[in-house]
Design an enzyme around this catalytic site. Structure first.
Site, mmCIF file in Angstrom:
data_model
loop_
_atom_site.group_PDB
_atom_site.id
_atom_site.type_symbol
_atom_site.label_atom_id
_atom_site.label_comp_id
_atom_site.label_asym_id
_atom_site.label_seq_id
_atom_site.Cartn_x
_atom_site.Cartn_y
_atom_site.Cartn_z
ATOM 1 N N HIS A 16 0.845 -1.196 0.000
ATOM 2 C CA HIS A 16 0.000 0.000 0.000
ATOM 3 C C HIS A 16 0.881 1.246 0.000
ATOM 4 O O HIS A 16 2.045 1.207 0.421
ATOM 5 C CB HIS A 16 -0.894 0.012 1.240
ATOM 6 C CG HIS A 16 -1.961 -1.024 1.221
ATOM 7 N ND1 HIS A 16 -3.000 -1.026 2.125
ATOM 8 C CD2 HIS A 16 -2.163 -2.104 0.417
ATOM 9 C CE1 HIS A 16 -3.795 -2.044 1.881
ATOM 10 N NE2 HIS A 16 -3.302 -2.736 0.853
ATOM 11 N N GLU A 70 0.939 3.830 1.898
ATOM 12 C CA GLU A 70 1.468 4.209 3.212
ATOM 13 C C GLU A 70 2.657 3.332 3.605
ATOM 14 O O GLU A 70 3.647 3.837 4.149
ATOM 15 C CB GLU A 70 0.391 4.070 4.300
ATOM 16 C CG GLU A 70 -0.853 4.886 4.049
ATOM 17 C CD GLU A 70 -1.952 4.115 3.337
ATOM 18 O OE1 GLU A 70 -3.121 4.329 3.683
ATOM 19 O OE2 GLU A 70 -1.649 3.318 2.429
#
Length: 143
Positions: free
Chosen positions: A53, A55
């Site tokens: 992801h 992040e």
């Protein structure tokens, strides 16, 4: 002048990079002392990795840049509310601030009654409409 909107626009640029690769269009950046130290977007398809992801990619990049695992005095700008996995990683990183573009009512960590590190400040709704619409349009095109 560096504002939250300024940095979120850069995170949105990262989301568009993900879109170009047919990834879920979520982007993130990490800022320290008004300097961008990490830029990332979703790479789950390209890397065949469910943990890739935006992040997670940004956390790893920023930690490498800083030479340590803690992201104190850093701010994450992310176009969509982090999931449970990413919120856990953000909590462990002890990041100081998380600025979220759009909420994720289904998969976001907030509705799961989870929190980040106790000292982490959370700001919601920066460029919310733009961040939300990008993801909505992506999934609409997939149906």
């Amino acid at each position: 002048m560096f504002t939250d909107e300024y940095f979120m626009k850069i995170a949105l640029q990262e989301a568009y990079h993900a879109l170009e690769k047919d990834e879920v269009p979520i982007g993130s950046i990490i800022v320290s002392n008004n300097r961008i130290i990490a830029k990332a977007h979703n790479l789950t398809e390209a890397l065949n990795d469910v943990t890739a992801h935006a992040e997670m990619q940004a956390i790893t990049s920023a930690a490498n840049y800083l030479g340590g695992k803690y992201l104190q005095n850093c701010t994450l700008y992310v176009t969509m509310e982090p999931c449970v996995m990413c919120s856990g990683a953000l909590s462990w990183s002890q990041i100081s601030k998380v600025i979220i573009g759009a909420r994720d009512q289904q998969r976001g960590f907030i509705n799961k009654n989870l929190s980040l590190h106790p000292k982490t400040e959370i700001v919601l709704g920066i460029l919310e409409d733009e961040c939300s619409q990008l993801v909505k349009d992506f999934f609409k095109s997939k149906r």
